[in-house]
Design a protein around this motif. Structure first.
Motif, PDB file in Angstrom:
ATOM      1  N   TRP A  64       2.097 -17.555 -10.498  1.00 11.40           N
ATOM      2  CA  TRP A  64       2.454 -17.805  -9.101  1.00 11.40           C
ATOM      3  C   TRP A  64       3.793 -18.527  -8.955  1.00 11.40           C
ATOM      4  O   TRP A  64       4.333 -18.613  -7.846  1.00 11.40           O
TER       5      TRP A  64
ATOM      6  N   GLN B 242      -0.516  -6.894  -1.657  1.00 20.23           N
ATOM      7  CA  GLN B 242      -0.829  -7.808  -0.551  1.00 20.23           C
ATOM      8  C   GLN B 242      -2.046  -7.303   0.231  1.00 20.23           C
ATOM      9  O   GLN B 242      -2.330  -6.107   0.262  1.00 20.23           O
TER      10      GLN B 242
ATOM     11  N   GLN C 254      -3.488  -9.338   5.625  1.00 24.24           N
ATOM     12  CA  GLN C 254      -2.775 -10.441   6.263  1.00 24.24           C
ATOM     13  C   GLN C 254      -1.389 -10.660   5.659  1.00 24.24           C
ATOM     14  O   GLN C 254      -0.684 -11.604   6.031  1.00 24.24           O
TER      15      GLN C 254
ATOM     16  N   GLU D  85      -0.807 -11.375   2.516  1.00 27.98           N
ATOM     17  CA  GLU D  85      -0.878 -12.400   1.473  1.00 27.98           C
ATOM     18  C   GLU D  85      -0.939 -11.742   0.096  1.00 27.98           C
ATOM     19  O   GLU D  85      -1.694 -10.786  -0.106  1.00 27.98           O
TER      20      GLU D  85
END
Length: 457
Positions: free
Chosen positions: A141, A155, A158, A160
Motif C-alpha cells: 500500500w 477498484q 466506490q 476504492e
C-alpha cells in the motif's frame, strides 16, 4: 473505476471467447519455439529466505554460504522478494516480503544495492545463476504507483483500491497487506515489463520466479516473457500449474503442485505407486514444453502446511530422492540441509540457525549425481522416466539417455518390501550412487521402510 463483479464476468468471457486469430497474433514464433536455456540443462534450485537465512539477515551474511551451496551441486539461487516492504497495512512486525513498496530498490534490512550487486557477482563467479522472486499480482500500500497511478489498481464501486480477490469464490484472499493490480490497464503492463527488464539489464540477474503467476492473465505472460527473453538467456519459473503458461506463455518451468500433494498423501499411506504413474500419464498429456519444479518443501509449505517432518515424517528422504531423480527440476528450500525442524515465521525474524548440516552430504550426493548423469537432466536435455515394475509398493523407474542409464528404486511404504528384477536388469554391473536399507540377493531387491537405491552404469 470499475465494478469488480462485472470485471470478473467480462474477464471470464474474454478468455472463453478467445479466437484462433487473436491467439495467433499473441503467440509469436519466439514464444512458440521457446526452449530451456542450455545452462539450466542439469540445474537444481536453492531457495533463499533472506530474512531468516542468517542471524544478520543480509546479502553479505548469506554470501558466505555460497561456496558450500555451490559444492552441493546447485546451479540456480532463487531469492524470495528482495524489495523494500510496505509499512502501511503490514502484517506482523516486519511485514511480508510480497508486499512490495518499490520494484526498483532493495530492502534496506538486507543491505544496499551495492551489497546486492556484490552478491550477484559472487554467484556468477562461482558459475551459478540468480533468479529473483517477482510479485506481479499486487503491490504494498506504500508503493508510489498507488499515488501516481491509482487507475493501475483494481477498484470497487466506490472507487476504492482493493486487496486481491479469489477468482474461485469472488471473496478476498485475506491478503489485506497488498493492493490488487489491474491488468486491464495497458500502461501498467508496459511499466511492469519495463521494471522487469531493468533487473536483467541493469542488475545482471538471470531470471524470475513469478509469484501467483496463475492470477495474472495468460496473455500478459505471452507479451512479457517474449520481451524478457530478448534481453538475454534467462530462466522463467511460474508459481502455478497452468499448461497454457508453459505451452504458449514462454515459461520454462512451473510448480509440480499436484505431484507434491500426492507425495504428501503417499507418505501418509493414502496413495500408492499406481497413483503416481496415473498422475504422470495425465500430466504429460497436458504440457508440451518445459517441466515442473519438484520439491518436498518451500517457503509456503514450510510456514503454512508444515515442515517435511510434519507432512512426510520418516518418508522425507525417500521423497527427496524421488523429486531429484524423477522428471523435472529439483528444489531445496534453504535450511533443509540443517535440517529445518520448525515452521519459519513469515512476518517476524526467525533465524534458521545453521549449525549441524546433518543432511548436507545427502543433498550434495543427490544434486551432483543429477549433474553427472545426462539421463537425469531437465526437460529435453534428459530422458523421461519409464516404469520398470508393476509392484505397487516400490517406485521403480528407469531414465535412459544415449549410453547413460539410471535406475531408481524407492520403497513407498513404512514396511519392508521386495522386488524381483528378472533377467532385464543385472545390477551387479552397475554402480550404487545412493542407498539406504537395501539388500540385493540374486535377482531380488529388498528395501526397508522408506528405503531407496539409485544405480547408474
Amino acid at each position: 473505476m470499475k465494478n469488480y463483479a462485472l470485471y470478473l464476468l467480462l474477464f471470464s468471457l474474454l478468455f472463453a471467447c478467445e479466437s484462433k486469430v487473436e491467439k495467433a497474433q499473441i503467440v509469436t514464433e519466439d514464444i512458440a519455439t521457446s526452449y530451456i536455456p542450455e545452462w539450466a540443462k542439469d540445474a537444481s534450485i536453492y531457495e533463499v529466505n533472506m530474512r531468516q537465512f542468517t542471524e544478520e539477515g543480509t546479502f553479505e551474511a548469506f554470501s558466505k554460504h555460497l561456496p558450500r551451496i555451490k559444492d552441493m551441486g546447485i546451479k540456480i539461487i532463487w531469492l524470495m522478494p528482495i524489495h523494500p516492504i510496505s509499512v502501511k497495512e503490514r502484517k506482523g512486525t516486519l511485514g511480508s516480503p510480497y508486499a512490495v513498496a518499490d520494484y526498483k530498490d532493495v530492502n534496506p534490512e538486507y543491505g544496499t544495492m551495492a551489497d546486492f550487486e556484490a552478491m550477484v557477482k559472487k554467484i556468477h563467479d562461482l558459475d551459478m545463476k540468480i533468479i529473483i522472486d517477482w510479485v506481479p499480482n499486487h503491490t504494498g500500500w506504500d508503493n508510489q504507483w498507488i499515488t501516481d497511478h491509482p487507475e493501475w489498481y483494481t477498484q470497487n464501486d466506490q472507487g476504492e483500491i482493493i486487496d486481491p480477490i479469489d477468482y474461485n469464490t469472488g471473496e478476498s484472499w485475506g491478503w489485506t497487506d497488498v493492493a490488487d493490480l489491474n491488468y486491464d490497464n495497458q500502461e501498467m503492463r508496459k511499466e511492469m515489463i519495463s521494471v522487469l527488464k531493468y533487473w536483467i539489464n541493469e542488475r545482471n540477474i538471470d531470471g524470475f520466479r513469478m509469484d501467483v503467476a496463475h492470477g495474472v492473465p495468460d496473455d500478459f505472460w505471452m507479451q512479457a516473457n517474449e520481451e524478457l527473453k530478448k534481453q538475454g538467456d534467462i530462466f522463467l519459473l511460474a508459481e502455478g500449474e497452468v499448461p497454457k503458461q508453459r505451452n504458449a506463455g514462454g515459461f520454462h518451468a512451473d510448480y509440480g503442485w499436484s505431484l507434491h500433494h500426492l507425495l504428501n498423501e503417499v507418505a501418509k499411506g493414502e496413495k500408492s505407486v499406481d497413483d503416481i504413474w496415473t498422475y504422470y500419464e495425465e500430466d504429460s498429456a497436458k504440457f508440451e514444453k518445459g517441466y515442473h519444479m519438484m520439491f518436498t518443501s518451500n517457503h509456503d509449505e514450510n510456514t503454512w502446511a508444515g515442515t517435511v517432518f510434519e507432512r512426510m515424517e520418516d518418508a522425507h528422504k525417500a521423497m527427496a530422492v524421488f523429486t531429484a531423480t524423477f522428471d523435472g527440476m529439483p528444489l531445496i528450500y534453504g535450511g533443509q540441509e540443517e535440517p529445518l525442524m520448525k515452521r519459519l515465521e513469515f512476518f517476524e525474524k526467525d533465524d534458521i540457525g545453521f549449525e549441524n548440516y546433518e543432511y548436507q552430504e545427502f543433498y550434495t550426493t543427490l544434486f551432483n549425481l543429477k549433474k553427472q548423469n545426462e539421463a537425469l537432466w531437465n526437460g529435453e536435455f534428459g530422458a523421461p522416466p519409464t516404469r520398470i515394475s508393476e509392484q505397487n509398493n516400490i517406485m521403480a523407474f528407469q531414465r535412459k539417455k544415449d549410453s547413460n542409464t539410471v535406475l531408481t528404486f524407492i520403497n513407498f511404504t513404512n514396511s519392508e518390501n521386495s522386488i524381483s528384477l528378472g533377467e532385464n536388469f543385472d545390477l551387479s554391473t552397475m554402480k550404487v550412487l545412493l542407498s539406504e536399507t537395501v539388500k540385493l540377493s540374486e535377482d531380488q531387491l529388498t528395501i526397508g521402510p522408506w528405503g531407496y537405491v539409485i544405480y547408474s552404469n
